[in-house]
Design a protein around this motif. Structure first.
Motif, PDB file in Angstrom:
ATOM      1  N   GLN A  78     -30.473  33.796 -47.844  1.00 49.20           N
ATOM      2  CA  GLN A  78     -29.152  34.023 -46.775  1.00 49.20           C
ATOM      3  C   GLN A  78     -28.313  34.487 -46.146  1.00 49.20           C
ATOM      4  O   GLN A  78     -28.627  35.805 -45.457  1.00 49.20           O
ATOM      5  CB  GLN A  78     -29.457  31.914 -45.888  1.00 49.20           C
ATOM      6  CG  GLN A  78     -28.921  32.206 -44.619  1.00 49.20           C
ATOM      7  CD  GLN A  78     -30.587  32.621 -44.067  1.00 49.20           C
ATOM      8  OE1 GLN A  78     -31.380  31.810 -43.619  1.00 49.20           O
ATOM      9  NE2 GLN A  78     -29.284  32.749 -42.283  1.00 49.20           N
ATOM     10  N   GLN A  79     -27.683  35.040 -46.973  1.00 46.02           N
ATOM     11  CA  GLN A  79     -26.826  35.026 -46.781  1.00 46.02           C
ATOM     12  C   GLN A  79     -26.560  36.684 -48.187  1.00 46.02           C
ATOM     13  O   GLN A  79     -25.742  37.382 -47.640  1.00 46.02           O
ATOM     14  CB  GLN A  79     -25.213  34.161 -47.405  1.00 46.02           C
ATOM     15  CG  GLN A  79     -25.414  32.562 -47.033  1.00 46.02           C
ATOM     16  CD  GLN A  79     -24.669  33.428 -45.405  1.00 46.02           C
ATOM     17  OE1 GLN A  79     -24.158  33.763 -45.045  1.00 46.02           O
ATOM     18  NE2 GLN A  79     -25.205  32.229 -44.506  1.00 46.02           N
ATOM     19  N   VAL A  82     -31.630  38.948 -45.900  1.00 44.61           N
ATOM     20  CA  VAL A  82     -32.737  38.162 -45.265  1.00 44.61           C
ATOM     21  C   VAL A  82     -33.722  38.634 -44.860  1.00 44.61           C
ATOM     22  O   VAL A  82     -34.587  38.421 -44.528  1.00 44.61           O
ATOM     23  CB  VAL A  82     -31.270  37.782 -43.931  1.00 44.61           C
ATOM     24  CG1 VAL A  82     -31.819  39.070 -42.625  1.00 44.61           C
ATOM     25  CG2 VAL A  82     -32.774  36.765 -43.667  1.00 44.61           C
ATOM     26  N   THR A  83     -33.869  40.654 -44.869  1.00 46.63           N
ATOM     27  CA  THR A  83     -34.709  41.258 -44.899  1.00 46.63           C
ATOM     28  C   THR A  83     -35.262  40.879 -46.007  1.00 46.63           C
ATOM     29  O   THR A  83     -36.979  40.971 -45.452  1.00 46.63           O
ATOM     30  CB  THR A  83     -34.271  42.865 -45.279  1.00 46.63           C
ATOM     31  OG1 THR A  83     -33.334  42.869 -44.065  1.00 46.63           O
ATOM     32  CG2 THR A  83     -35.431  43.227 -44.465  1.00 46.63           C
ATOM     33  N   GLU A  86     -37.613  38.405 -45.176  1.00 50.26           N
ATOM     34  CA  GLU A  86     -38.766  38.252 -43.882  1.00 50.26           C
ATOM     35  C   GLU A  86     -40.109  39.132 -44.416  1.00 50.26           C
ATOM     36  O   GLU A  86     -41.009  38.878 -43.837  1.00 50.26           O
ATOM     37  CB  GLU A  86     -37.889  39.025 -43.323  1.00 50.26           C
ATOM     38  CG  GLU A  86     -38.961  39.515 -41.870  1.00 50.26           C
ATOM     39  CD  GLU A  86     -38.132  40.991 -40.572  1.00 50.26           C
ATOM     40  OE1 GLU A  86     -38.636  40.786 -40.049  1.00 50.26           O
ATOM     41  OE2 GLU A  86     -36.703  40.584 -41.136  1.00 50.26           O
ATOM     42  N   ASN A 168     -32.824  29.520 -37.822  1.00 47.19           N
ATOM     43  CA  ASN A 168     -32.809  31.008 -39.023  1.00 47.19           C
ATOM     44  C   ASN A 168     -32.216  31.973 -37.024  1.00 47.19           C
ATOM     45  O   ASN A 168     -32.870  32.483 -36.814  1.00 47.19           O
ATOM     46  CB  ASN A 168     -33.535  31.579 -39.356  1.00 47.19           C
ATOM     47  CG  ASN A 168     -32.363  32.521 -40.493  1.00 47.19           C
ATOM     48  OD1 ASN A 168     -31.925  33.294 -39.877  1.00 47.19           O
ATOM     49  ND2 ASN A 168     -33.139  32.384 -41.621  1.00 47.19           N
ATOM     50  N   SER A 169     -31.177  32.368 -37.336  1.00 45.98           N
ATOM     51  CA  SER A 169     -30.731  33.323 -36.046  1.00 45.98           C
ATOM     52  C   SER A 169     -30.760  34.802 -36.218  1.00 45.98           C
ATOM     53  O   SER A 169     -30.742  35.050 -35.229  1.00 45.98           O
ATOM     54  CB  SER A 169     -29.190  32.883 -35.758  1.00 45.98           C
ATOM     55  OG  SER A 169     -28.125  33.188 -36.654  1.00 45.98           O
ATOM     56  N   LYS A 170     -31.134  35.017 -37.781  1.00 53.41           N
ATOM     57  CA  LYS A 170     -31.426  36.356 -38.119  1.00 53.41           C
ATOM     58  C   LYS A 170     -32.362  36.832 -38.143  1.00 53.41           C
ATOM     59  O   LYS A 170     -32.743  37.790 -38.525  1.00 53.41           O
ATOM     60  CB  LYS A 170     -30.449  36.648 -39.319  1.00 53.41           C
ATOM     61  CG  LYS A 170     -29.165  35.983 -39.629  1.00 53.41           C
ATOM     62  CD  LYS A 170     -28.485  36.647 -41.043  1.00 53.41           C
ATOM     63  CE  LYS A 170     -27.204  35.923 -41.021  1.00 53.41           C
ATOM     64  NZ  LYS A 170     -26.635  36.453 -42.808  1.00 53.41           N
ATOM     65  N   GLU A 172     -34.580  35.465 -36.039  1.00 56.28           N
ATOM     66  CA  GLU A 172     -35.795  35.261 -34.424  1.00 56.28           C
ATOM     67  C   GLU A 172     -36.850  35.853 -34.469  1.00 56.28           C
ATOM     68  O   GLU A 172     -37.751  35.103 -33.284  1.00 56.28           O
ATOM     69  CB  GLU A 172     -34.552  34.669 -33.070  1.00 56.28           C
ATOM     70  CG  GLU A 172     -32.709  34.308 -33.117  1.00 56.28           C
ATOM     71  CD  GLU A 172     -32.364  34.210 -31.864  1.00 56.28           C
ATOM     72  OE1 GLU A 172     -31.751  33.154 -32.200  1.00 56.28           O
ATOM     73  OE2 GLU A 172     -31.837  35.519 -32.008  1.00 56.28           O
ATOM     74  N   ASP A 217     -26.029  28.297 -39.172  1.00 60.55           N
ATOM     75  CA  ASP A 217     -26.884  29.753 -38.338  1.00 60.55           C
ATOM     76  C   ASP A 217     -28.163  29.362 -37.409  1.00 60.55           C
ATOM     77  O   ASP A 217     -28.796  29.625 -37.549  1.00 60.55           O
ATOM     78  CB  ASP A 217     -27.859  30.542 -39.888  1.00 60.55           C
ATOM     79  CG  ASP A 217     -27.613  30.617 -41.319  1.00 60.55           C
ATOM     80  OD1 ASP A 217     -26.232  31.215 -40.653  1.00 60.55           O
ATOM     81  OD2 ASP A 217     -28.026  31.013 -42.155  1.00 60.55           O
ATOM     82  N   SER A 226     -31.457  36.096 -27.847  1.00 64.77           N
ATOM     83  CA  SER A 226     -32.350  35.346 -28.023  1.00 64.77           C
ATOM     84  C   SER A 226     -33.069  34.654 -26.811  1.00 64.77           C
ATOM     85  O   SER A 226     -33.598  34.061 -27.073  1.00 64.77           O
ATOM     86  CB  SER A 226     -31.736  34.476 -28.487  1.00 64.77           C
ATOM     87  OG  SER A 226     -30.221  34.989 -29.869  1.00 64.77           O
TER      88      SER A 226
END
Length: 942
Positions: A78-79, A82-83, A86, A168-170, A172, A217, A226
């Motif tokens: 997460q920190q 994060v790619t 994904e 998770n804002s990263k 979206e 997050d 968003s």
């Protein structure tokens, strides 16, 4: 649980287990590594482990394992990266989708193979048995066995991914992409139940996002990116719901979109709002809410006219016609005329809610029927000029239904217009969000409205009319349908009529004293007379005495009134500003209070958590001590009971009793009791053996006597049954003889019939045999011809192949001969070149020999006549190179011959082993040295 120091070792171990077929152990090993506390730091190897872990989970359909692994990997990535998360999630969805597609393809292939297996048989025996037992078809059974498990796993995959990415804002964009793929899955395979669950899941995620605003997050809905992703997801949900015809879910999706817009207080793009209102028109039309349907069409028309610059005149005309026809399709009476107060309040709330959804601002002080109504909608259409954009047929229909009074010809004039309107419509080229407009859908509702208008106008003119005449005037419906429409209109007090089937007439109006026509008759007459008198005799205005006394009073009052209004507005603004400041102060105070409260609560939670842990540890230790003490006391009591039963003295008197001592004592006591029990069992077994032997010895003679008696009884029974069987056989034989004598007279007829049947069968057999032989002959002849043609074709192909092979061999021989000829020519050319080179070398040797002799003569050799060197000597490069080194050894025996040597050099003693003196150059330049230098220069190559 195996522990690995390095993740690479775990991955290697998993691959080894997979190679030997132990996928479950490999999955468990990777799961233990991923969930271990040691694997909390991200590294590239962990990503490869996750890829392998996901592949195993998909192969074995272990959705729970995949979810646990992804949750742990999300904590790690997460920190940091994060790619990577994904990529892993995309790989997970790709594998699940691929497996589901493979299962579906396999099921279709299996079904096709089963269909083509036997062309003569309709179904296989096993298929028939399975269909009788289970009641399923082959395709249903193959889908249940192959496709359904993978579809369930794919659905579980989408749910897992949405659950992991929900806050998770990263990621979206990945959340939105997953939701869109889940929608497409439901649309492609018509999964209505899963679509409802998916909409509820997304709805709960948004609700939790607004409920828990202090997450780290958490996505920010105020950000444009968003908000656009969430709106796109909701609009895709709305589209799929309408395509699946889930209208209730589509309406809930509309409410979700409206709630999202109200939450962020921003209006989406015009293209999205066009889709919003287009779907609203479909939903309201399906739900028979024609008024809201018309209002939605009006909003859609305004949006297309304002923002769609590519809208053609034809498309605008079709949209305007749809707006007008939708407004005309609304019933001309209110359905809440005689409703209760509660029903009116509910209707008012419903109208407010629908107006909010459609986007109309209404006055809350108005009644429910005045907020959104047919009359106000038609007035608005006329005022805004929407009617001017409609087609001529729609305009004529509007004037006929709303402004014309034609009680006898209304239906006849409306019918051709409706026929023309039903043919209008089609696809819109310039309005992509509204793909198609069909005006024919409004024809049934318009026919009903035309019928109501005709009945209303006739009720104002006629009192009685025959049913046959009325049926002829209304060509749209049968009289039964007209009667139903009339009942609904009478129920809501739109018209007043009665149907007398006995007399075959329709009675219009209600002439009782309580009727509306007679109840207000005199009041209406008085009002109309007053209006007429006011128009004929206009009243004279009299000036007031106060106005004569104070001529500037009106102007003063106006100025004072304006001043008071300005003062009132200033006071209102100051109040609003003061209230706003108070509200800001309250918000700041509330935020400070909440922050302080949050800090206090966190400290209190930490203190409570530490106290809880201490109490928990103390309680666990105390429970362990109490349990051990109880077990020791129970063992002690049990030991005391056994010792008292056996008359022994108490155990461990005067000693400190512990759990270990009691357990040791109990084990020894149990061992002693087991040994005593084994001795008792051995003794009992011996006693039982003696008893069983005695019983059998006593029973043997009795069994023998019973056996002999049974033999005598069975012998008597056998003789009796044999006698009965003989008697029955004799009776059956006599009956058979009588039957034979009775049937003997028909023997001739039987022979004739048999001969006739056999001859007919023989003729049929001969005919079929001849036919079969003819078919066999024809088939053999055809096959013979086919074989002959095939044999000729094969012969031709073989001959052609031989010819091609022969040509290839000739070509190959020609190439070999050509190569041999070239090789011989090359050898001859090389031999000639070698001969020329040998002659050249011989000539060079001769030249070298002559040169050597000449040098020896020049450098002091024996006196003999020396021929001078030739003026021109053809020297090749090889001869020139050989002449240079040959000159040095020729001059080596006499280095100073023919030259001047100084005195100090002639008188120097020779030292053995010393190097010879350096050769002095001839300063006078002798002819021999000049000749030597000339021959020592390199000759340019020819």
């Amino acid at each position: 649980m195996a522990t690995f120091v390095k993740p690479e070792n775990a991955l290697k171990r998993a691959e080894e287990l997979i190679n030997v077929g132990q996928k479950q152990d490999a999955l468990q090993a990777l799961h233990d590594l991923i969930t271990s506390k040691r694997s909390r730091a991200w590294q590239k190897t962990l990503e490869r482990i996750m890829f392998k872990y996901i592949e195993l989970c998909v192969d074995m359909r272990r959705g729970r394992f995949a979810k646990d692994g992804l949750i742990q990997y999300r904590i790690v990535c997460q920190q940091v990266n994060v790619t990577s998360l994904e990529e892993v999630i995309k790989h997970f969805m790709h594998l699940s989708t691929e497996k589901a597609e493979q299962a579906r393809s396999q099921a279709e292939a299996l079904e096709e193979a089963l269909d083509v297996d036997d062309l003569e048989a309709d179904k296989r025996p096993e298929d028939l048995m399975l269909s009788y037992v289970s009641g399923e078809k082959g395709k249903d059974r193959s889908d249940r066995e192959l496709v359904t498990p993978w579809f369930k796993f794919l659905w579980e995959t989408y749910r897992t991914v949405l659950e992991i990415l929900r806050n998770n804002s990263k990621l979206e964009a990945l959340y939105a992409m997953t939701a869109h793929r889940a929608f497409q899955f439901c649309k492609q395979y018509k999964r209505t139940t899963e679509f409802r669950r998916l909409c509820e899941i997304i709805r709960n995620h948004l609700a939790n996002l607004n409920k828990y605003r202090d997450q780290r997050d958490r996505p920010d809905l105020s950000a444009p990116e968003s908000l656009q992703l969430y709106l796109d997801t909701r609009f895709e949900q709305l589209k799929i719901a309408t395509e699946l015809e889930l209208w209730q879910e589509a309406f809930r999706s509309v409410e979700d979109i409206h709630g999202l817009m109200c939450m962020v207080k921003k209006t989406p793009k015009a293209s999205l709002m066009v889709v919003y209102y287009a779907k609203l028109t479909e939903i309201f039309w399906i739900s028979s809410s024609y008024l809201y349907h018309a209002y939605a069409w009006l909003k859609l028309f305004n949006l297309q006219k304002s923002f769609n610059k590519n809208l053609s005149q034809k498309d605008l005309q079709l949209i305007a016609s749809s707006v007008v026809l939708a407004a005309l399709s609304v019933a001309p009476y209110e359905r809440t005329r005689h409703a209760s107060h509660m029903e009116l309040e509910n209707e008012k709330e419903r109208n407010l809610r629908m107006a909010d959804l459609i986007g109309f601002n209404v006055d809350l002080k108005l009644e429910s029927r005045e907020m959104l109504s047919r009359s106000s909608l038609l007035s608005e259409l006329v005022a805004k000029g929407v009617l001017n954009f409609a087609t001529p047929e729609v305009k004529d229909l509007y004037h006929l239904l709303e402004h014309e009074f034609l009680p006898l010809d209304l239906a006849m004039k409306v019918q051709p217009l409706l026929v023309k309107i039903s043919k209008l419509g089609g696809k819109l080229a310039s309005a992509s969000s509204v793909p198609e407009v069909q005006l024919a859908q409004y024809v049934p509702a318009l026919e009903k409205i035309a019928t109501l208008r005709l009945l209303k106008q006739m009720s104002q003119v006629y009192q009685t009319m025959k049913i046959e005449k009325l049926s002829q005037m209304i060509p749209f419906f049968d009289f039964l349908v007209v009667e139903k429409i009339s009942v609904d209109a009478v129920k809501h007090s739109f018209i007043s009529l009665k149907v007398d089937h006995a007399k075959g007439v329709v009675l219009f109006g209600n002439q009782g004293l309580e009727s509306d026509a007679l109840q207000n008759h005199l009041a209406l007459l008085a009002e109309n007379l007053n209006k007429a008198m006011a128009m004929v005799y206009a009243p004279v205005k009299k000036g007031s005495k106060l106005g004569e006394m104070l001529p500037g009073l009106a102007e003063t009052i106006d100025k004072e009134h304006k001043r008071l209004l300005a003062r009132k507005s200033i006071i209102e603004k100051r109040k609003e500003e003061h209230e706003r400041q108070l509200l800001e102060m309250e918000r700041e105070e509330e935020s400070r209070r909440l922050k302080l409260q949050k800090i206090t609560e966190e400290a209190e939670q930490k203190r409570l958590a530490s106290e809880f842990e201490q109490r928990k540890n103390q309680r666990i230790l105390k429970e362990i001590e109490e349990r051990e003490l109880e077990e020791a006391q129970a063992l002690l009591q049990e030991a005391e009971k056994r010792s008292k039963k056996k008359g022994k003295k108490p155990i461990l008197e005067g000693e400190k009793v512990t759990k270990e001592s009691l357990m040791e004592l109990a084990r020894s006591e149990q061992l002693r009791e087991r040994q005593e029990m084994e001795k008792k069992l051995q003794k009992l077994a011996k006693t039982m053996d003696y008893l069983e032997r005695a019983k059998r010895e006593e029973a043997a003679p009795l069994i023998e006597a019973a056996f002999q008696q049974r033999l005598v009884e069975e012998k008597v029974l056998h003789e009796h049954e044999q006698q009965q069987e003989i008697e029955l056989s004799r009776q059956r034989h006599d009956g058979d003889l009588r039957e034979k004598n009775r049937l003997a007279r028909m023997l001739d007829n039987k022979a004739i019939f048999q001969e006739r049947v056999m001859s007919r069968r023989q003729a049929e057999y001969n005919r079929l045999r001849a036919q079969s032989e003819e078919q066999v002959r024809l088939e053999l002849q055809a096959r013979k011809q086919q074989r002959e043609a095939k044999r000729k074709k094969l012969f031709f192909l073989r001959e052609e192949e031989k010819r091609r092979q022969r040509l290839l061999e000739e070509d190959e021989a020609r190439r070999r001969e050509e190569a041999e000829r070239r090789r011989k020519e090359e050898a001859e050319r090389k031999a000639k070149l070698d001969e020329i080179a040998e002659k050249q070398r011989q000539r060079e040797r001769e030249l070298e020999e002559k040169e050597k002799q000449w040098k020896e003569t020049i450098l002091g050799g024996p006196s003999r006549p020396v021929e001078p060197p030739p003026a021109t000597i053809p020297v090749e490069p090889v001869a020139a190179a050989a002449a240079a080194p040959a000159a040095a050894p020729a001059a080596a025996p006499a280095p100073n011959a023919g030259r001047y040597v100084p005195k100090f050099l002639r008188e120097r003693p020779e030292v053995p082993g010393a190097a010879p003196p350096p050769e002095q150059p001839d300063r006078w330049g002798s002819r021999g040295s000049r000749q030597d230098d000339r021959y020592s220069q390199p000759t340019p190559s020819l």
